[in-house]
Design an enzyme around this catalytic site. Structure first.
Site, PDB file in Angstrom:
ATOM      1  N   ARG A 101       7.829  -4.751  -5.367  1.00 44.20           N
ATOM      2  CA  ARG A 101       6.852  -4.259  -4.380  1.00 44.20           C
ATOM      3  C   ARG A 101       6.334  -5.471  -3.631  1.00 44.20           C
ATOM      4  NH1 ARG A 101       2.024   0.126  -4.639  1.00 44.20           N
ATOM      5  NH2 ARG A 101       3.879   1.420  -4.485  1.00 44.20           N
ATOM      6  N   HIS A 128       9.323   3.063   1.705  1.00 49.63           N
ATOM      7  CA  HIS A 128       8.911   3.417   0.335  1.00 49.63           C
ATOM      8  C   HIS A 128       9.926   4.457  -0.177  1.00 49.63           C
ATOM      9  CE1 HIS A 128       6.578   3.706  -3.153  1.00 49.63           C
ATOM     10  NE2 HIS A 128       5.438   4.183  -2.700  1.00 49.63           N
ATOM     11  N   GLN A 131       9.267   6.922  -3.195  1.00 49.85           N
ATOM     12  CA  GLN A 131       8.272   7.950  -2.880  1.00 49.85           C
ATOM     13  C   GLN A 131       8.919   9.099  -2.110  1.00 49.85           C
ATOM     14  OE1 GLN A 131       4.676   7.867  -3.660  1.00 49.85           O
ATOM     15  NE2 GLN A 131       5.163  10.005  -3.277  1.00 49.85           N
ATOM     16  N   ASP A 218      -0.716   9.990   4.864  1.00 52.79           N
ATOM     17  CA  ASP A 218      -0.757   8.743   4.088  1.00 52.79           C
ATOM     18  C   ASP A 218      -2.028   8.020   4.535  1.00 52.79           C
ATOM     19  OD1 ASP A 218      -0.099   6.441   2.622  1.00 52.79           O
ATOM     20  OD2 ASP A 218       1.380   5.724   4.077  1.00 52.79           O
ATOM     21  N   CYS A 257       1.128  10.895  -0.629  1.00 54.78           N
ATOM     22  CA  CYS A 257       1.747  10.012  -1.627  1.00 54.78           C
ATOM     23  C   CYS A 257       0.707   9.382  -2.548  1.00 54.78           C
ATOM     24  CB  CYS A 257       2.592   8.947  -0.932  1.00 54.78           C
ATOM     25  SG  CYS A 257       1.655   7.822   0.113  1.00 54.78           S
ATOM     26  N   ARG A 285       7.427  10.979  -9.329  1.00 51.75           N
ATOM     27  CA  ARG A 285       7.854   9.571  -9.259  1.00 51.75           C
ATOM     28  C   ARG A 285       8.559   9.162 -10.550  1.00 51.75           C
ATOM     29  NH1 ARG A 285       5.257   6.141  -5.884  1.00 51.75           N
ATOM     30  NH2 ARG A 285       6.930   4.752  -6.550  1.00 51.75           N
TER      31      ARG A 285
HETATM   32  N1  NVA Z   1       1.379   3.228   3.365  1.00 48.18           N
HETATM   33  C1  NVA Z   1       0.759   2.945   2.092  1.00 48.18           C
HETATM   34  C2  NVA Z   1       1.505   3.600   0.973  1.00 48.18           C
HETATM   35  C3  NVA Z   1       0.834   3.465  -0.363  1.00 48.18           C
HETATM   36  C4  NVA Z   1       1.625   4.073  -1.466  1.00 48.18           C
HETATM   37  C5  NVA Z   1       0.683   1.448   1.876  1.00 48.18           C
HETATM   38  O1  NVA Z   1       1.667   0.755   2.168  1.00 48.18           O
HETATM   39  O2  NVA Z   1      -0.347   0.969   1.411  1.00 48.18           O
HETATM   40  N1   CP Z   2       2.230   6.282  -4.022  1.00 48.73           N
HETATM   41  C1   CP Z   2       2.262   5.074  -4.599  1.00 48.73           C
HETATM   42  O1   CP Z   2       3.226   4.312  -4.441  1.00 48.73           O
HETATM   43  O2   CP Z   2       1.170   4.783  -5.347  1.00 48.73           O
HETATM   44  P1   CP Z   2       0.794   3.367  -5.966  1.00 48.73           P
HETATM   45  O3   CP Z   2       0.459   2.460  -4.814  1.00 48.73           O
HETATM   46  O4   CP Z   2      -0.378   3.629  -6.863  1.00 48.73           O
HETATM   47  O5   CP Z   2       1.970   2.833  -6.724  1.00 48.73           O
END
Ligand code: NVA
Ligand code: CP
Length: 302
Positions: A101, A128, A131, A218, A257, A285
């Site tokens: 990540r 992502h 997801q 989101d 998500c 997930r």
């Molecule tokens: N668009 C959000 C998704 C979180 C799971 C982010 O990147 O923070």
């Molecule tokens: N939706 C998602 O990826 O959640 P987290 O940021 O908690 O991993």
């Protein structure tokens, strides 16, 4: 070597295979006799916060017989400037898979090319993919599938989620309508690259939601964008709330998500009304990622 680096680079038939496998693993959770990660250590290298992704991968690795190794990017030398390609070549000699990540999509791709181990994108600024696959599984469970459905994404159309949905629509052929202010829409060069006639972009959120079977949103400020008050102000008319949902198809579902910021991108009442679907989406997930790792481990020659 099989990786999961993006929805963009996925074959549609593999998306469906991952979802099919997740259904089997979900049905047989706690009873399945498949432990394809036995004796393996999979590293989670995270530069951003996470609840769902971290927990679902750690639990999933254990349920498949392996051991997770969580590495906060700030605690390893990567955080002090050690190059990705060196980190990748070290970890590739010690662990059996990597889940990353981070910010730049190129970093995940570079890690995959230098590490020699299966690599999974657990969120970048661009995509992502895990997801999206979990969301598609949820749509299949709730609506029987996505063929002939209209999926709306309302909010930050530039976000990793919105752009991942664009690739999913391109590959799977469902109608995708994005409702976003002009300042937050996917860029035109991205849309030119996709060139999918089944994707539409509207600055009127009601137009995007009209007749939609799935309404998706989101956070307005993705990780790394904290403090952008002007962006939040631009997105205020794009909240998913009861008034907006009057435009949707009668049996619509709402996806998020998570994490959710109540009364920003989604109203408290809508989130709670659709909590059953949204938390099923979060649970999925685990199942989808188990399916992904199980397939990768099978394809791996150690
Ligand atoms: N668009 C959000 C998704 C979180 C799971 C982010 O990147 O923070
Ligand atoms: N939706 C998602 O990826 O959640 P987290 O940021 O908690 O991993």
């Amino acid at each position: 070597m099989e990786h999961l680096l993006s929805i963009e680079s996925m074959y549609p038939q593999n998306m469906v295979k991952y979802i099919d496998h997740a259904v089997t693993l979900k049905t047989r959770r706690g009873e399945h006799e498949e432990f394809p990660l036995t004796g393996q250590v999979w590293a989670l290298i995270f530069s951003k916060s996470s609840t769902r992704t971290r927990v679902s991968f750690e639990v999933g690795i254990r349920e498949l017989g392996g051991s997770p190794l969580f590495l906060s990017a700030n605690d390893i030398q990567l955080g002090r400037g050690e190059p990705i390609k060196d980190t990748a070549r070290v970890l590739g000699r010690m662990v059996h898979g990597a889940i990353i990540r981070t910010y730049a999509q190129d970093d995940v791709e570079e890690f995959a090319s230098f590490s020699g181990i299966p690599t999974i994108n657990a969120l970048t600024d661009d995509e992502h993919p895990c997801q999206i696959l979990a969301d598609l599984l949820t749509i299949r469970e709730k609506l029987g599938g996505w063929d002939g459905r209209k999926i709306a994404f309302v909010g930050d159309g530039y976000s990793n989620m919105a752009r991942s949905w664009c690739w999913a629509a391109k590959h799977l052929g469902f109608q995708l309508a994005i409702g976003s202010p002009e300042t937050c829409q996917p860029p035109s060069d991205f849309l030119d690259r996709i060139a999918a006639p089944n994707i539409s972009i509207a600055s009127n959120p009601a137009e995007a939601v009209a007749g939609a079977d799935v309404i998706n949103t989101d956070v307005w400020l993705s990780m790394g964008q904290e403090g952008q008050a002007d962006k939040e102000a631009q997105l205020a008319p794009y909240q998913v709330n009861k008034t907006l949902l009057k435009e949707a198809a009668p049996q619509h579902i709402v996806l998020h998500c998570l994490p959710a910021y109540r009364d920003k991108e989604i109203s408290e009442d809508v989130l709670e009304q659709h909590a059953d679907t949204i938390f099923q989406q979060a649970e999925n997930r685990l199942h989808i990622q188990k399916g992904i790792m199980a397939r990768m481990a099978k394809h791996r020659v150690i």
